[in-house]
Design a protein around this motif. Structure first.
Motif, PDB file in Angstrom:
ATOM      1  N   SER A   1       0.829  -1.200   0.000  1.00 14.96           N
ATOM      2  CA  SER A   1       0.000   0.000   0.000  1.00 14.96           C
ATOM      3  C   SER A   1       0.865   1.252   0.000  1.00 14.96           C
ATOM      4  CB  SER A   1      -0.917   0.013   1.222  1.00 14.96           C
ATOM      5  OG  SER A   1      -1.597   1.246   1.308  1.00 14.96           O
ATOM      6  N   SER A   2       0.514   2.191  -0.842  1.00 18.93           N
ATOM      7  CA  SER A   2       1.232   3.467  -0.854  1.00 18.93           C
ATOM      8  C   SER A   2       0.698   4.399   0.223  1.00 18.93           C
ATOM      9  CB  SER A   2       1.094   4.116  -2.234  1.00 18.93           C
ATOM     10  OG  SER A   2      -0.277   4.341  -2.521  1.00 18.93           O
ATOM     11  N   LYS A   3      -0.412   4.024   0.859  1.00 18.75           N
ATOM     12  CA  LYS A   3      -1.048   4.879   1.863  1.00 18.75           C
ATOM     13  C   LYS A   3      -0.627   4.553   3.288  1.00 18.75           C
ATOM     14  CE  LYS A   3      -4.928   5.520  -1.180  1.00 18.75           C
ATOM     15  NZ  LYS A   3      -6.306   5.322  -1.451  1.00 18.75           N
ATOM     16  N   SER A   4       0.044   3.442   3.484  1.00 16.88           N
ATOM     17  CA  SER A   4       0.453   3.028   4.826  1.00 16.88           C
ATOM     18  C   SER A   4       1.515   3.970   5.373  1.00 16.88           C
ATOM     19  CB  SER A   4       0.993   1.602   4.800  1.00 16.88           C
ATOM     20  OG  SER A   4       1.432   1.239   6.081  1.00 16.88           O
ATOM     21  N   ARG A   5       1.417   4.262   6.657  1.00 20.05           N
ATOM     22  CA  ARG A   5       2.418   5.109   7.314  1.00 20.05           C
ATOM     23  C   ARG A   5       3.636   4.296   7.730  1.00 20.05           C
ATOM     24  NH1 ARG A   5      -1.128   7.512  11.937  1.00 20.05           N
ATOM     25  NH2 ARG A   5      -1.670   5.332  11.939  1.00 20.05           N
ATOM     26  N   VAL A   6       3.502   2.982   7.726  1.00 23.53           N
ATOM     27  CA  VAL A   6       4.582   2.096   8.147  1.00 23.53           C
ATOM     28  C   VAL A   6       5.103   1.346   6.935  1.00 23.53           C
ATOM     29  CG1 VAL A   6       5.156   0.132   9.624  1.00 23.53           C
ATOM     30  CG2 VAL A   6       3.475   1.813  10.395  1.00 23.53           C
ATOM     31  N   LEU A   7       6.419   1.265   6.822  1.00 20.61           N
ATOM     32  CA  LEU A   7       7.001   0.496   5.723  1.00 20.61           C
ATOM     33  C   LEU A   7       6.666  -0.979   5.914  1.00 20.61           C
ATOM     34  CD1 LEU A   7      10.458   2.263   5.495  1.00 20.61           C
ATOM     35  CD2 LEU A   7       8.612   2.376   3.811  1.00 20.61           C
ATOM     36  N   PRO A   8       6.416  -1.699   4.823  1.00 21.88           N
ATOM     37  CA  PRO A   8       6.060  -3.118   4.937  1.00 21.88           C
ATOM     38  C   PRO A   8       7.190  -3.944   5.536  1.00 21.88           C
ATOM     39  CG  PRO A   8       5.736  -2.312   2.692  1.00 21.88           C
ATOM     40  CD  PRO A   8       6.432  -1.240   3.448  1.00 21.88           C
ATOM     41  N   ALA A   9       6.787  -4.977   6.247  1.00 24.40           N
ATOM     42  CA  ALA A   9       7.740  -5.952   6.784  1.00 24.40           C
ATOM     43  C   ALA A   9       7.759  -7.140   5.839  1.00 24.40           C
ATOM     44  CB  ALA A   9       7.314  -6.398   8.180  1.00 24.40           C
ATOM     45  N   VAL A  10       8.885  -7.820   5.799  1.00 26.84           N
ATOM     46  CA  VAL A  10       8.982  -9.070   5.063  1.00 26.84           C
ATOM     47  C   VAL A  10       9.520 -10.126   6.012  1.00 26.84           C
ATOM     48  CG1 VAL A  10       9.219  -8.079   2.752  1.00 26.84           C
ATOM     49  CG2 VAL A  10      11.257  -8.436   4.126  1.00 26.84           C
ATOM     50  N   PHE A  11       9.045 -11.351   5.809  1.00 31.28           N
ATOM     51  CA  PHE A  11       9.416 -12.462   6.676  1.00 31.28           C
ATOM     52  C   PHE A  11      10.215 -13.488   5.897  1.00 31.28           C
ATOM     53  CE2 PHE A  11       5.849 -10.481   8.664  1.00 31.28           C
ATOM     54  CZ  PHE A  11       6.097 -10.595  10.020  1.00 31.28           C
ATOM     55  N   THR A  12      11.325 -13.916   6.494  1.00 31.49           N
ATOM     56  CA  THR A  12      12.103 -15.003   5.932  1.00 31.49           C
ATOM     57  C   THR A  12      11.417 -16.313   6.321  1.00 31.49           C
ATOM     58  OG1 THR A  12      13.489 -15.289   7.881  1.00 31.49           O
ATOM     59  CG2 THR A  12      14.235 -13.672   6.244  1.00 31.49           C
ATOM     60  N   GLU A  13      11.938 -17.399   5.828  1.00 26.89           N
ATOM     61  CA  GLU A  13      11.373 -18.711   6.158  1.00 26.89           C
ATOM     62  C   GLU A  13      11.303 -18.902   7.675  1.00 26.89           C
ATOM     63  OE1 GLU A  13      12.120 -23.404   5.002  1.00 26.89           O
ATOM     64  OE2 GLU A  13      13.620 -21.919   4.463  1.00 26.89           O
ATOM     65  N   ARG A  14      12.369 -18.584   8.373  1.00 30.03           N
ATOM     66  CA  ARG A  14      12.388 -18.737   9.830  1.00 30.03           C
ATOM     67  C   ARG A  14      11.365 -17.828  10.507  1.00 30.03           C
ATOM     68  NH1 ARG A  14      18.908 -18.664  10.425  1.00 30.03           N
ATOM     69  NH2 ARG A  14      19.265 -20.785   9.682  1.00 30.03           N
ATOM     70  N   GLY A  15      11.246 -16.617   9.998  1.00 27.75           N
ATOM     71  CA  GLY A  15      10.272 -15.686  10.554  1.00 27.75           C
ATOM     72  C   GLY A  15       8.850 -16.155  10.355  1.00 27.75           C
ATOM     73  N   LEU A  16       8.597 -16.802   9.213  1.00 32.25           N
ATOM     74  CA  LEU A  16       7.260 -17.339   8.954  1.00 32.25           C
ATOM     75  C   LEU A  16       6.932 -18.470   9.912  1.00 32.25           C
ATOM     76  CD1 LEU A  16       7.433 -17.215   5.090  1.00 32.25           C
ATOM     77  CD2 LEU A  16       5.911 -15.849   6.540  1.00 32.25           C
ATOM     78  N   TYR A  17       7.913 -19.300  10.215  1.00 32.84           N
ATOM     79  CA  TYR A  17       7.687 -20.380  11.183  1.00 32.84           C
ATOM     80  C   TYR A  17       7.371 -19.784  12.558  1.00 32.84           C
ATOM     81  CZ  TYR A  17      10.057 -23.387   7.740  1.00 32.84           C
ATOM     82  OH  TYR A  17      10.440 -24.054   6.605  1.00 32.84           O
TER      83      TYR A  17
END
Length: 131
Positions: free
Chosen positions: A88-104
Motif C-alpha cells: 500500500s502506498s497509503k500506509s504510514r509504516v514500511l512493509p515488513a517481510v518475513f524469511t522462512e524462519r520468521g514465517l515459522y
C-alpha cells in the motif's frame, strides 16, 4: 505422492491450490527469499495489522534474520516490478517481510487451522526457492 498434488485430509495437509498461493507470494529482497506482511496476512486470513502486532508484541522472536522492514526505495521498486504484491502506498509504516524462519515463528504466534495449513505449504514450498 507429489507434494504439489496433496489433497486436504483430516491431518490438515494443504491442497495443491495452497502451494500455488504460497508460491505466488514469494519474492527475493536483499538476496533473501521472503513474503510480505500483507501477503502472509492474506494467506493466514487475518488483517496485516494483526501480523505486525504479533511482531511488536514479541520483538525477541523476530531478529533481523527472521523479519525486516523494507526501505522506501525497496518498497517503490517492488511495487513497480510486482504489481500483484500487496504494498500500500497509503500506509504510514514500511512493509515488513518475513524469511522462512520468521514465517515459522509467526505461525507459532498466529494460531488457527488456516495458519497450520499455510505453514505446511510454506514448509514444503520455500526450500525450493532458497537453494
Amino acid at each position: 505422492m507429489d507434494k504439489n498434488t496433496l489433497q486436504h485430509t483430516d491431518v490438515g495437509l494443504p491442497t495443491g491450490n495452497m502451494f500455488e498461493q504460497v508460491r505466488s507470494k514469494i519474492m527475493t529482497v536483499r538476496e533473501t527469499v521472503v513474503i510480505l506482511d500483507a501477503d502472509i496476512a492474506d494467506l493466514y486470513g487475518v488483517e496485516t495489522k494483526r501480523v505486525n502486532e504479533a511482531v511488536k508484541n514479541n520483538p525477541d522472536k523476530f531478529p533481523s534474520t527472521y523479519m525486516f522492514r523494507l526501505t522506501r526505495e525497496e518498497m517503490i521498486f517492488l511495487r513497480s516490478k510486482n504489481p500483484t504484491a500487496k504494498i500500500s502506498s497509503k500506509s504510514r509504516v514500511l512493509p515488513a517481510v518475513f524469511t522462512e524462519r520468521g514465517l515459522y515463528m509467526l505461525a507459532t504466534i498466529l494460531k488457527s487451522k488456516k495458519a497450520v495449513n499455510v505453514t505446511f505449504a510454506i514448509i514444503e514450498t520455500l526450500p525450493m526457492y532458497v537453494n
